[in-house]
Write a protein that holds these residues in place. Structure first.
Motif, PDB file in Angstrom:
ATOM      1  N   LEU A   3       0.829  -1.205   0.000  1.00 42.79           N
ATOM      2  CA  LEU A   3       0.000   0.000   0.000  1.00 42.79           C
ATOM      3  C   LEU A   3       0.865   1.257   0.000  1.00 42.79           C
ATOM      4  CD1 LEU A   3      -2.726   1.389   0.223  1.00 42.79           C
ATOM      5  CD2 LEU A   3      -2.577   1.167   2.717  1.00 42.79           C
ATOM      6  N   PHE A   4       1.957   1.243   0.777  1.00 42.54           N
ATOM      7  CA  PHE A   4       2.832   2.412   0.845  1.00 42.54           C
ATOM      8  C   PHE A   4       3.413   2.758  -0.514  1.00 42.54           C
ATOM      9  CE2 PHE A   4       5.945   5.351   2.290  1.00 42.54           C
ATOM     10  CZ  PHE A   4       7.105   5.053   1.608  1.00 42.54           C
ATOM     11  N   PHE A   5       3.942   1.763  -1.200  1.00 38.00           N
ATOM     12  CA  PHE A   5       4.575   2.049  -2.490  1.00 38.00           C
ATOM     13  C   PHE A   5       3.550   2.412  -3.544  1.00 38.00           C
ATOM     14  CE2 PHE A   5       8.871   1.676  -1.672  1.00 38.00           C
ATOM     15  CZ  PHE A   5       9.101   0.618  -0.809  1.00 38.00           C
ATOM     16  N   THR A   6       2.330   1.873  -3.462  1.00 39.54           N
ATOM     17  CA  THR A   6       1.289   2.265  -4.410  1.00 39.54           C
ATOM     18  C   THR A   6       0.926   3.728  -4.226  1.00 39.54           C
ATOM     19  OG1 THR A   6       0.390   0.033  -4.408  1.00 39.54           O
ATOM     20  CG2 THR A   6      -1.055   1.783  -5.182  1.00 39.54           C
ATOM     21  N   LEU A   7       0.781   4.161  -2.990  1.00 39.83           N
ATOM     22  CA  LEU A   7       0.453   5.560  -2.738  1.00 39.83           C
ATOM     23  C   LEU A   7       1.585   6.469  -3.170  1.00 39.83           C
ATOM     24  CD1 LEU A   7      -1.218   5.284   0.782  1.00 39.83           C
ATOM     25  CD2 LEU A   7      -2.336   5.801  -1.396  1.00 39.83           C
ATOM     26  N   LEU A   8       2.806   6.039  -2.924  1.00 42.49           N
ATOM     27  CA  LEU A   8       3.948   6.852  -3.295  1.00 42.49           C
ATOM     28  C   LEU A   8       3.983   7.082  -4.799  1.00 42.49           C
ATOM     29  CD1 LEU A   8       6.595   8.247  -2.559  1.00 42.49           C
ATOM     30  CD2 LEU A   8       7.740   6.036  -2.758  1.00 42.49           C
ATOM     31  N   CYS A   9       3.750   6.035  -5.572  1.00 43.32           N
ATOM     32  CA  CYS A   9       3.781   6.173  -7.027  1.00 43.32           C
ATOM     33  C   CYS A   9       2.673   7.100  -7.500  1.00 43.32           C
ATOM     34  CB  CYS A   9       3.645   4.809  -7.701  1.00 43.32           C
ATOM     35  SG  CYS A   9       5.093   3.748  -7.447  1.00 43.32           S
ATOM     36  N   THR A 392       8.719  10.744   0.091  1.00 43.28           N
ATOM     37  CA  THR A 392       9.998  11.031  -0.540  1.00 43.28           C
ATOM     38  C   THR A 392      10.504   9.830  -1.295  1.00 43.28           C
ATOM     39  OG1 THR A 392      12.294  11.588  -0.136  1.00 43.28           O
ATOM     40  CG2 THR A 392      11.178  10.403   1.599  1.00 43.28           C
ATOM     41  N   ILE A 393      11.135  10.095  -2.395  1.00 43.81           N
ATOM     42  CA  ILE A 393      11.824   9.017  -3.097  1.00 43.81           C
ATOM     43  C   ILE A 393      12.997   8.543  -2.260  1.00 43.81           C
ATOM     44  CG2 ILE A 393      13.239   8.532  -5.135  1.00 43.81           C
ATOM     45  CD1 ILE A 393      11.374  10.270  -6.723  1.00 43.81           C
ATOM     46  N   GLY A 394      13.650   9.465  -1.563  1.00 51.36           N
ATOM     47  CA  GLY A 394      14.635   9.092  -0.556  1.00 51.36           C
ATOM     48  C   GLY A 394      16.056   8.940  -1.032  1.00 51.36           C
ATOM     49  N   GLU A 395      16.286   8.842  -2.342  1.00 55.24           N
ATOM     50  CA  GLU A 395      17.648   8.695  -2.836  1.00 55.24           C
ATOM     51  C   GLU A 395      17.865   9.608  -4.031  1.00 55.24           C
ATOM     52  OE1 GLU A 395      15.350   5.742  -5.366  1.00 55.24           O
ATOM     53  OE2 GLU A 395      15.319   6.432  -3.283  1.00 55.24           O
ATOM     54  N   ARG A 417      11.366  12.453 -14.334  1.00 53.89           N
ATOM     55  CA  ARG A 417      12.380  11.559 -13.788  1.00 53.89           C
ATOM     56  C   ARG A 417      12.991  10.716 -14.904  1.00 53.89           C
ATOM     57  NH1 ARG A 417      11.150   7.342  -8.830  1.00 53.89           N
ATOM     58  NH2 ARG A 417      13.188   6.291  -8.788  1.00 53.89           N
ATOM     59  N   ILE A 418      14.320  10.530 -14.864  1.00 53.88           N
ATOM     60  CA  ILE A 418      15.021   9.773 -15.894  1.00 53.88           C
ATOM     61  C   ILE A 418      15.522   8.433 -15.365  1.00 53.88           C
ATOM     62  CG2 ILE A 418      17.053   9.792 -17.404  1.00 53.88           C
ATOM     63  CD1 ILE A 418      16.728  12.847 -17.580  1.00 53.88           C
ATOM     64  N   SER A 419      16.116   8.409 -14.182  1.00 56.31           N
ATOM     65  CA  SER A 419      16.698   7.166 -13.651  1.00 56.31           C
ATOM     66  C   SER A 419      15.766   6.507 -12.650  1.00 56.31           C
ATOM     67  CB  SER A 419      18.043   7.446 -12.988  1.00 56.31           C
ATOM     68  OG  SER A 419      17.869   8.203 -11.794  1.00 56.31           O
ATOM     69  N   ASN A 420      15.951   5.213 -12.487  1.00 47.97           N
ATOM     70  CA  ASN A 420      15.164   4.436 -11.511  1.00 47.97           C
ATOM     71  C   ASN A 420      16.066   3.377 -10.896  1.00 47.97           C
ATOM     72  OD1 ASN A 420      12.053   5.217 -12.082  1.00 47.97           O
ATOM     73  ND2 ASN A 420      13.159   5.125 -14.020  1.00 47.97           N
ATOM     74  N   LEU A 421      17.088   3.807 -10.165  1.00 44.92           N
ATOM     75  CA  LEU A 421      18.021   2.867  -9.552  1.00 44.92           C
ATOM     76  C   LEU A 421      17.518   2.438  -8.182  1.00 44.92           C
ATOM     77  CD1 LEU A 421      21.615   4.080 -10.454  1.00 44.92           C
ATOM     78  CD2 LEU A 421      20.036   2.626 -11.715  1.00 44.92           C
ATOM     79  N   GLY A 422      17.433   1.147  -7.984  1.00 45.80           N
ATOM     80  CA  GLY A 422      16.938   0.633  -6.722  1.00 45.80           C
ATOM     81  C   GLY A 422      15.442   0.845  -6.581  1.00 45.80           C
ATOM     82  N   GLN A 423      14.928   0.530  -5.423  1.00 49.29           N
ATOM     83  CA  GLN A 423      13.492   0.686  -5.135  1.00 49.29           C
ATOM     84  C   GLN A 423      13.252   2.047  -4.504  1.00 49.29           C
ATOM     85  OE1 GLN A 423      11.813  -2.120  -2.277  1.00 49.29           O
ATOM     86  NE2 GLN A 423      10.076  -2.439  -3.654  1.00 49.29           N
ATOM     87  N   ASP A 424      12.205   2.731  -4.915  1.00 47.85           N
ATOM     88  CA  ASP A 424      11.907   4.038  -4.342  1.00 47.85           C
ATOM     89  C   ASP A 424      11.794   3.947  -2.825  1.00 47.85           C
ATOM     90  OD1 ASP A 424      11.923   5.054  -6.830  1.00 47.85           O
ATOM     91  OD2 ASP A 424       9.771   5.435  -6.976  1.00 47.85           O
ATOM     92  N   GLY A 425      12.409   4.890  -2.149  1.00 49.79           N
ATOM     93  CA  GLY A 425      12.409   4.906  -0.699  1.00 49.79           C
ATOM     94  C   GLY A 425      13.627   4.258  -0.085  1.00 49.79           C
TER      95      GLY A 425
END
Length: 637
Positions: A3-9, A392-395, A417-425
């Motif tokens: 649920l957290f990551f769905t809301l974040l996106c 926050t994306i956090g990184e 946004r261009i990069s997507n390294l690792g998992q958000d947060g």
């Protein structure tokens, strides 16, 4: 957790527009050491576009393990990419050769690259310390290497020297952080760097004109004059350079602190200098570009500039990172009239917001910019954290924003946004220090950066890339565009619509069919020349008053050997040949330290790993010949 990551996106999707990425998402470019081993890394990337072969060249610094027992010294590496379909051409290849292989006492870092459209070649520059030409360990100078853009092979002198900071052998005088621009009118280059030549720690910006053949044209010349010559509190850092095709001149930009007006001693701003094609200062010397905060506010800084040239309006766009009074770092820009250096349009305009006034990029080299001459737009890219209230994306990730070429207003409402390294947060994985090049053929950009991804492990940095397009329609593949695209099986042949490709021959200048090399190794072609390893097991014997015998292990494939020796610190080597794995050297000078090296020569005159096996010995007194041992140099990042 789901649920957290769905809301974040969802939240982020409402704030940030989506970049139009093409091809593989966040594709990996460098392959350094073994995966999941963070002792080896790739960092500090740069990229250039080749409009003749429709290719990119990506370069970076890496401590790739070069020899089986090597400790992983930093050298410059590169990778070619097809700019139309994004596929890699060949594999990672080495560009620089700083010091002996297997020794981390020497290294190379901070590469820059430009494309020469006249000769269809690249020039790669970097800073490093070497063991040739009178320089010594820990004495950083600027070096260069020409690369054939059609094949990726090195041409011209190997690792030719560009800068001359202070007397040779003086480690207090350094040249670092180079940049390079190609002058298409004169078919030559301007290389810039920051260095201390006449006073230790008095850092200024310097330049050197370099011919297309890789030779110095004139001497190093000083570009910046920050504070008094004897005052090390003031300096100029991280210069970048662009070429103006209309006026046949350059603009060099840097960040530094200056004794001007009410500026504080530690208050950094962006400065510039126009340079003629002859290497002379044009117009106002050291003119100020940025004005962040009020003069005298030393906590407000502008740093790490980049720039690009707009040939339609004869303007430059200078961008940089700088902080506001609340401490948040933001991206800023300034248009300049390329003919005069005067500011155009809004003063110090902000680029992007990333949420409610919260942009926190690091203070490193975090921003880059390229000009799209077809659509008359800029693309600015940077790395930053992004915030939206408590989410926050956090990184650090890479972000971008397009600006109109006419007035530098934003094309989109928000950055993408261009990069997507690792998992958000997950703050363990970051993308940093982007570089960008524009591809006018496919109307697309290539953005590269270094970062650690969760496909590897935390702090295992590699080079990554993303192709981006904004609605431009690339030309359809044709049978005469000079590249392999569509369903062609070779360049402009094979596939549905093009002629049948000719049968491979042993003199067509390319590796095809079952050949193991270019025009060799196939059933009907000559045997490929054997590339043999460099000698190992170097040692000395039969030491007497004026001679010594140099010995090494036999290399089975070698036809003969080349041995070079010199007094330590001498500018030139004495070269000798030997058919066996030994050489007696006579007529040495008493009480002199010597160093020597050997390489093996194989069939066709080829030599394997020329720099490998460069072991050094000293003869302090006759009858006392001993191996020299160097302490490990701190890795250069």
């Amino acid at each position: 957790m789901r649920l957290f990551f769905t809301l974040l996106c969802l939240i982020l999707g409402q704030i940030f527009s989506i970049g139009q990425e093409i091809g593989i998402n966040d594709f990996r470019i460098s392959f350094t050491g073994d995966d999941r081993d963070k002792n080896y890394e790739a960092k500090n990337t740069a990229v250039a576009y080749n409009n003749t072969n429709k290719e990119y060249l990506v370069v970076w610094a890496s401590n790739q393990k070069i020899t089986p027992n090597g400790s992983g010294e930093y050298e410059i590496w590169a990778q070619r990419y097809n700019a139309v379909n994004g596929t890699a051409i060949g594999s990672n290849f080495r560009v620089s050769d700083m010091g002996p292989d297997g020794s981390d006492s020497y290294g190379a870092n901070a590469p820059a690259v430009t494309y020469n459209s006249t000769n269809n070649e690249y020039l790669v520059v970097w800073y490093g310390d070497n063991d040739e030409g009178g320089v010594v360990r820990n004495e950083a100078e600027i070096w260069g290497q020409r690369i054939d853009a059609a094949t990726g092979t090195q041409i011209g002198p190997n690792d030719f020297r560009i800068s001359n900071m202070g007397p040779d052998g003086n480690i207090a005088a350094d040249a670092k952080f180079p940049d390079v621009a190609y002058n298409s009118t004169n078919n030559e280059y301007l290389v810039t760097w920051s260095g201390d030549s006449f006073l230790d720690e008095k850092i200024e910006v310097w330049g050197q004109l370099v011919t297309a053949a890789g030779t110095q044209k004139g001497k190093d010349f000083r570009i910046s004059f920050m504070g008094g010559n004897a005052d090390i509190r003031y300096g100029a850092n991280d210069p970048v350079v662009a070429y103006n095709t209309t006026n046949n001149e350059y603009l060099v930009v840097w960040f530094g602190n200056q004794t001007q007006g009410e500026l504080a001693t530690e208050e950094y701003e962006i400065w510039g200098q126009r340079i003629s094609s002859a290497g002379k200062a044009v117009g106002t010397k050291g003119f100020r570009i940025s004005s962040l905060g009020e003069d005298g506010e030393r906590e407000i800084d502008a740093k790490t500039p980049e720039l690009t040239y707009n040939n339609q309006q004869n303007e430059y766009l200078v961008v940089w990172s700088g902080n506001a009074r609340n401490g948040d770092y933001k991206i800023w820009g300034q248009r300049l009239n390329a003919a005069t250096g005067a500011e155009v349009g809004n003063n110090d305009f902000q680029i992007g917001t990333l949420g409610p006034d919260k942009v926190l990029p690091s203070q490193n080299h975090v921003v880059d910019v390229a000009y799209n001459s077809i659509d008359h737009q800029y693309l600015v890219v940077w790395n930053a954290h992004a915030y939206n209230g408590d989410a926050t994306i956090g990184e650090n990730e890479i972000w971008g924003l397009r600006l109109y070429g006419t007035n530098a207003n934003a094309v989109e409402e928000n950055e993408f946004r261009i990069s997507n390294l690792g998992q958000d947060g997950d703050a363990n994985f970051d993308a940093e220090r982007p570089a960008i090049a524009y591809n006018s053929y496919a109307r697309a950009f290539l953005v590269t950066w270094h970062g650690d991804n969760n496909s590897l492990i935390d702090e295992e940095f590699e080079i990554w890339g993303q192709r981006i397009s904004f609605g431009g329609t690339p030309p359809l593949p044709t049978c005469d565009d000079g590249i392999q695209n569509g369903d062609e099986t070779s360049i402009d042949c094979g596939g549905t619509n093009c002629p049948v490709c000719p049968e491979p021959t042993c003199d067509d200048g390319i590796q095809n069919g079952n050949e193991t090399g270019i025009d060799c190794g196939d059933t009907n072609c000559p045997v490929c020349p054997i590339l043999c390893d460099a000698p190992t097991g170097l040692n000395t014997s039969n030491i007497s008053a004026t001679r010594v015998t140099l010995k090494w292990n036999v290399v089975p494939e070698a036809n003969n050997y080349t041995i070079e020796y010199r007094a330590l610190g001498a500018a030139t080597w004495t070269s000798r040949a030997a058919n066996k794995n030994r050489l007696s050297v006579k007529s040495l000078t008493a009480n002199t330290t010597y160093e020597w090296r050997v390489r093996s020569n194989c069939e066709g005159g080829a030599s394997g790993l020329v720099r490998n096996g460069n072991f050094y010995y000293k003869c302090s007194k006759f009858g006392d010949l001993e191996q020299r041992s160097d302490d490990n140099q701190e890795n250069k990042r």
